[in-house]
Design a protein around this motif. Structure first.
Motif, PDB file in Angstrom:
ATOM      1  N   ALA A  99       1.258  -0.990   0.208  1.00 30.18           N
ATOM      2  CA  ALA A  99       0.244   0.247  -0.574  1.00 30.18           C
ATOM      3  C   ALA A  99       0.721   1.097   0.300  1.00 30.18           C
ATOM      4  O   ALA A  99       0.581   2.411  -0.711  1.00 30.18           O
ATOM      5  N   HIS A 100       2.005   1.315   0.520  1.00 26.65           N
ATOM      6  CA  HIS A 100       2.998   2.220   0.857  1.00 26.65           C
ATOM      7  C   HIS A 100       3.330   2.911  -0.491  1.00 26.65           C
ATOM      8  O   HIS A 100       3.554   3.215  -1.337  1.00 26.65           O
ATOM      9  N   ALA A 101       3.871   1.360  -1.130  1.00 23.33           N
ATOM     10  CA  ALA A 101       4.437   1.008  -2.533  1.00 23.33           C
ATOM     11  C   ALA A 101       3.734   1.867  -3.775  1.00 23.33           C
ATOM     12  O   ALA A 101       4.087   2.915  -4.838  1.00 23.33           O
ATOM     13  N   TYR A 102       2.555   1.518  -3.512  1.00 23.82           N
ATOM     14  CA  TYR A 102       1.717   2.581  -3.905  1.00 23.82           C
ATOM     15  C   TYR A 102       1.063   3.498  -4.309  1.00 23.82           C
ATOM     16  O   TYR A 102       1.044   4.673  -5.073  1.00 23.82           O
ATOM     17  N   LYS A 103       1.013   4.000  -3.012  1.00 19.67           N
ATOM     18  CA  LYS A 103       1.019   5.287  -3.046  1.00 19.67           C
ATOM     19  C   LYS A 103       1.792   6.688  -2.448  1.00 19.67           C
ATOM     20  O   LYS A 103       2.155   7.228  -3.678  1.00 19.67           O
ATOM     21  N   THR A 104       3.069   5.987  -2.808  1.00 22.73           N
ATOM     22  CA  THR A 104       4.438   7.077  -3.152  1.00 22.73           C
ATOM     23  C   THR A 104       5.019   6.824  -4.941  1.00 22.73           C
ATOM     24  O   THR A 104       4.939   7.706  -4.871  1.00 22.73           O
ATOM     25  N   ASP A 105       3.939   5.765  -5.171  1.00 19.59           N
ATOM     26  CA  ASP A 105       4.446   5.303  -7.155  1.00 19.59           C
ATOM     27  C   ASP A 105       4.037   7.180  -8.383  1.00 19.59           C
ATOM     28  O   ASP A 105       3.577   7.569  -8.064  1.00 19.59           O
ATOM     29  N   GLN A 106       2.647   6.923  -6.698  1.00 24.34           N
ATOM     30  CA  GLN A 106       0.830   7.271  -7.913  1.00 24.34           C
ATOM     31  C   GLN A 106       1.539   9.614  -7.158  1.00 24.34           C
ATOM     32  O   GLN A 106       1.764  10.121  -8.196  1.00 24.34           O
ATOM     33  N   ALA A 107       2.418   9.040  -5.836  1.00 27.79           N
ATOM     34  CA  ALA A 107       2.457  10.594  -5.106  1.00 27.79           C
ATOM     35  C   ALA A 107       3.928  10.761  -6.189  1.00 27.79           C
ATOM     36  O   ALA A 107       3.871  11.988  -6.430  1.00 27.79           O
ATOM     37  N   ASP A 108       4.770  10.211  -6.108  1.00 28.18           N
ATOM     38  CA  ASP A 108       5.578  10.765  -6.857  1.00 28.18           C
ATOM     39  C   ASP A 108       5.238  11.489  -8.834  1.00 28.18           C
ATOM     40  O   ASP A 108       6.490  12.077  -9.348  1.00 28.18           O
ATOM     41  N   ARG A 109       4.731  10.690  -9.108  1.00 28.61           N
ATOM     42  CA  ARG A 109       3.892  11.370 -10.539  1.00 28.61           C
ATOM     43  C   ARG A 109       2.862  12.638 -10.551  1.00 28.61           C
ATOM     44  O   ARG A 109       2.891  12.696 -11.718  1.00 28.61           O
ATOM     45  N   MET A 110       2.786  13.389  -9.344  1.00 38.14           N
ATOM     46  CA  MET A 110       2.751  14.156  -9.917  1.00 38.14           C
ATOM     47  C   MET A 110       3.207  15.207  -8.400  1.00 38.14           C
ATOM     48  O   MET A 110       2.761  16.202  -8.574  1.00 38.14           O
ATOM     49  N   THR A 111       4.491  15.054  -8.653  1.00 33.19           N
ATOM     50  CA  THR A 111       5.619  15.497  -8.092  1.00 33.19           C
ATOM     51  C   THR A 111       6.463  16.048  -9.285  1.00 33.19           C
ATOM     52  O   THR A 111       7.077  15.351  -9.560  1.00 33.19           O
ATOM     53  N   ILE A 112       6.762  17.197  -9.026  1.00 32.72           N
ATOM     54  CA  ILE A 112       7.523  17.787 -10.008  1.00 32.72           C
ATOM     55  C   ILE A 112       9.693  17.175  -9.677  1.00 32.72           C
ATOM     56  O   ILE A 112       9.959  16.982 -10.550  1.00 32.72           O
ATOM     57  N   LYS A 113       9.713  17.125  -8.198  1.00 34.63           N
ATOM     58  CA  LYS A 113      11.089  17.147  -8.435  1.00 34.63           C
ATOM     59  C   LYS A 113      11.247  15.603  -8.666  1.00 34.63           C
ATOM     60  O   LYS A 113      12.768  15.784  -8.971  1.00 34.63           O
ATOM     61  N   ALA A 114      10.571  14.647  -8.823  1.00 30.84           N
ATOM     62  CA  ALA A 114      10.915  13.419  -8.335  1.00 30.84           C
ATOM     63  C   ALA A 114      10.926  13.126 -10.775  1.00 30.84           C
ATOM     64  O   ALA A 114      11.711  11.949 -10.251  1.00 30.84           O
TER      65      ALA A 114
END
Length: 214
Positions: free
Chosen positions: A94-109
């Motif tokens: 669940a955490h891996a999925y959450k950060t996977d999705q969050a990263d794709r909305m983050t310019i920094k990533a």
């Protein structure tokens, strides 16, 4: 003095929001693009009408400056760890999925020169999820969905096949039948797997992407 004070006052909430929420930086980029478009139009109009109001230049420039500053402030926001090592398999997935999705909305990533680049974080998530899969710890439908999303963002044909298997199994259970994202992923993983093999996609979900076939 007033003209200088207004953007400074505006910058405070914009900077705070950009630092707190990933999506704000993306919205700021849209605002920058629109402001630049207005400046371009103003430049064209100026060529034919020399008496164009200074407001057409001042306001877009002010908006652009505030938004650029907000984007820069947002880059200082630390990203969550790509994975966690505590909890059971469901917690980790669940955490891996959450950060996977969050990263794709983050310019920094998306900035490859940074230590927290998307490619590096995807690799970390993929390593953990692959281990869980090999250890047969992925059994719940929602866990299969989370794992499939991580495999779906890999670069290998064999992992796309695994993603399609897990996503298909998750989409087939009654509790996830009406979950749009789960059903979409089952189609997207199939298409990506087929395209990686040089075959035609079935559902039309894929754009161009790089892949290595193994």
């Amino acid at each position: 003095m007033k003209k200088t004070f207004i953007p400074l006052i505006t910058l405070l909430p914009v900077g705070i929001l950009a630092y707190m929420y990933n999506l704000i930086s993306l919205l700021l980029l849209v605002a920058i693009a629109l402001s630049l478009a207005v400046l371009l139009v103003a430049g064209v109009v100026k060529a034919f009408h020399s008496n164009l109001s200074a407001r057409w230049w001042r306001v877009p420039c002010m908006i652009t400056a505030v938004c650029v500053a907000g984007v820069i402030i947002g880059l200082f926001r630390p990203l969550e760890p790509a994975v966690v090592h505590s909890g059971d398999a469901s917690d980790k997935l669940a955490h891996a999925y959450k950060t996977d999705q969050a990263d794709r909305m983050t310019i920094k990533a998306y900035l490859s020169m940074l230590n927290d680049s998307m490619a590096k974080r995807d690799s970390i998530r993929l390593e953990q999820v692959t281990l869980l899969y090999k250890e047969s710890q992925i059994s719940k439908p929602i866990d299969k969905f989370h794992a499939a999303f991580i495999f779906h963002h890999s670069k290998k044909s064999t992992l796309f096949e695994t993603a399609q298997k897990l996503a298909g199994e998750a989409a087939s259970v009654s509790e996830l039948k009406d979950n749009y994202v789960v059903q979409w992923l089952a189609k997207a993983t199939y298409d990506r797997w087929m395209v990686s093999l040089g075959k035609a996609q079935k559902y039309g979900t894929q754009d161009k992407f790089s892949v290595s076939v193994e």
